[in-house]
Scaffold this active site. Structure first.
Site, mmCIF file in Angstrom:
data_model
loop_
_atom_site.group_PDB
_atom_site.id
_atom_site.type_symbol
_atom_site.label_atom_id
_atom_site.label_comp_id
_atom_site.label_asym_id
_atom_site.label_seq_id
_atom_site.Cartn_x
_atom_site.Cartn_y
_atom_site.Cartn_z
ATOM 1 C CG ASP A 43 0.851 -20.936 -45.079
ATOM 2 O OD1 ASP A 43 1.644 -19.980 -45.119
ATOM 3 O OD2 ASP A 43 1.069 -22.039 -45.620
ATOM 4 N NE ARG B 234 6.323 -15.369 -51.642
ATOM 5 C CZ ARG B 234 6.858 -16.387 -50.997
ATOM 6 N NH1 ARG B 234 6.085 -17.139 -50.228
ATOM 7 N NH2 ARG B 234 8.142 -16.670 -51.099
ATOM 8 C CG ASP C 265 4.999 -18.514 -44.904
ATOM 9 O OD1 ASP C 265 5.489 -17.685 -45.691
ATOM 10 O OD2 ASP C 265 5.040 -19.731 -45.120
ATOM 11 C CG ASP D 205 1.108 -19.789 -48.797
ATOM 12 O OD1 ASP D 205 0.754 -18.686 -49.249
ATOM 13 O OD2 ASP D 205 2.206 -19.974 -48.239
#
Length: 520
Positions: free
Chosen positions: A161, A243, A190, A194
């Protein structure tokens, strides 16, 4: 799942070289606080001021950033760290101290509060090295670039992240940052942004997220619903598979964002999440809003958005796009003030203002960029917890019907042998306890219910364990009351669907037998 981002970028993007000299943080003679102040949900729960009012230091290596954190008087002593140059694995080492908890290969903001990290001078680049915020509060990150952080391959950092938050994080403002990758999961990357495991009151503003398989998530799984009260505004999401973000539970507010080239899905509201989606501009993208890859539905309230060359797939199974004509299926009350730019000018205003090294320009609310208004020179940092209210609750129980009976319940965690439902069963011999000394327990209804008082009954032998708490309107994140001992708690009568008792301090593990709610 296909990875169009990876294919498009593989031939054209390469990770940057690492290597820079390690230096120490040098205190400056006077704080050079950047103009502007937090917006969105980061203004709630006491506000987000970062290191305002504290010392300002300069750092050109990751080790210097850790040193600045570790040489403070305490883990909550305010500090502003001005960062210049390239921060990478070669110049980021663990530093020990009583006011920090750092690690090699990642900028670790762990178990600390009242910190600002801001890029200055010719810029600050965190190259292949992520920023990790854990068990912390009142953090500001501004004007930095974080790029090519990997979870597999070499080197790895922060679970892949770019910026990641987890495990009881409160009040974070991330502003004018550029977060970028060079491909998708198959290339080792990734999420760019997050949030998981009880992260609340966060704002991401005037930032660029691009060239990644995953923009970011709120909640690591369908059961991780302790996160929420997140604002995303004036951000650019570009060349991303999905996302933007993925929401599991909680409330999020997206306004005046520009979304370009979303290849698989965009705002993915799942598992009871509620998204307020205002005046955004979506272009050249697919399935930009809906519930995807799960049967656990999420919800949205939409207004003023523009969908330019957006395609929508058919609804089937666990694929439930909101389009082709998105309609609201919930309502979301926002507790803070904000100004909306018209969606038609969002791409242009975001292009001029979003990302690092843009002079911290903001919109003036009329589709024009402007320099932000400076905040106070030395504002007092907001407390980690709100100021406690009266320590002695009213001695008598509220009258009327206990509205918790027949309602639902959930929470942030539960200790073994306890259950959320135990607080609404009318039985003083059954209890709920969090997995640690702090946590949240909520009562919820299917329709708005007016309440003006609650009664928190600790189990026999546990009276006095709860030492600090807040009562939250879980519909919008507003703090209804705060205090230092459980019992009867009153506040102005409010209509809501969910009320939360947030235990922020305790002498041991709390044991709550009943969470009663009353109209008056």
């Amino acid at each position: 799942m296909r990875r169009p981002v990876a294919r498009r970028l593989q031939a054209t993007l390469a990770t940057a070289a690492v290597g820079a000299a390690i230096c120490v943080a040098l205190p400056t003679s006077q704080a050079s606080a950047a103009p502007g102040s937090a917006s969105g949900y980061a203004t709630q729960n006491g506000g987000t001021t970062g290191g305002a009012g504290g010392q300002t230091v300069r750092a050109t290596t990751g080790t210097a950033i850790h040193t600045a954190l570790c040489t403070r008087a305490s883990s909550s002593t305010p500090i502003t760290i001005e960062v210049q140059g390239t921060i990478n694995h070669g110049n980021t080492s663990k530093v020990s101290g009583n006011s920090c908890n750092t690690a090699d290969g990642v900028i670790e903001l762990k178990q600390i509060s009242n910190v600002t990290i801001i890029g200055v001078g010719s810029g600050a680049v965190f190259d292949q090295l992520g920023i990790h915020i854990r068990d912390s509060s009142n953090i500001i990150i501004r004007n930095v670039t974080v790029r090519n952080v990997k979870k597999s391959g070499s080197p790895t950092s922060n679970g892949g992240d770019a910026i990641g938050m987890e495990s009881t994080v409160r009040n974070v403002w991330v502003d004018h940052v550029t977060l970028e990758a060079s491909g998708g999961e198959s290339e080792g990357y990734d999420g760019l942004f997050d949030l998981k495991d009880n992260v609340q009151y966060v704002t991401l503003s005037y930032s660029v997220l691009r060239n990644s398989g995953r923009g970011g998530l709120v909640g690591s799984s369908e059961s991780d619903r302790s996160n929420g009260f997140i604002t995303y505004h004036h951000n650019l999401y570009e060349n991303i598979d999905s996302r933007t973000p993925l929401l599991r539970g909680g409330i999020a507010h997206m306004y005046n964002n520009s979304y370009v080239n979303l290849y698989e899905s965009g705002i993915n509201s799942r598992a009871g999440a509620r998204a307020k989606v205002d005046n955004n501009h979506f272009r050249n993208s697919k399935d930009v809003l809906g519930t995807f890859y799960t049967s656990e539905a999420g919800y949205w309230q939409v207004s003023g958005n523009i969908f330019d060359n957006v395609t929508w797939s058919a609804r089937s199974g666990d694929n439930n796009p909101a389009g082709p004509n998105p309609q609201s299926n919930t309502t979301v009350s926002i507790p803070y003030s904000y100004r909306l730019d018209g969606a038609s000018c969002v791409p242009d205003i975001v292009r001029q203002t979003a990302g690092a090294n843009k002079g911290l320009l903001e919109s003036n609310g009329g589709c024009s960029p402007t320099n932000p208004t400076p905040g106070p020179t030395n504002p007092t940092p907001g407390p980690t917890n709100p100021t406690p209210g009266p320590t002695t609750p009213p001695p008598t129980n509220p009258g009327g019907t206990n509205l918790s009976l027949g309602a639902g319940a959930d929470g942030s965690s539960k200790a073994s042998g306890t259950s959320y439902g135990n607080v609404i069963d009318g039985n003083l011999s059954t209890v709920w306890s969090p997995s640690g000394s702090t946590g949240q327990i909520s009562v919820k209804w299917g329709t708005a219910t007016r309440i003006g008082s609650i009664n928190i009954r600790e189990a026999a032998g546990s009276a006095g364990t709860v030492r600090a708490w807040r009562v939250l309107n879980a519909d919008n994140g507003a703090v209804l009351a705060s205090g230092t001992s459980a019992g009867v708690i009153t506040f102005p009568a409010t209509s809501l669907k969910k009320v939360t008792f947030d235990i922020t301090g305790a002498n041991g593990t709390p044991r709550i037998a009943e969470f009663e709610t009353y109209a008056g």
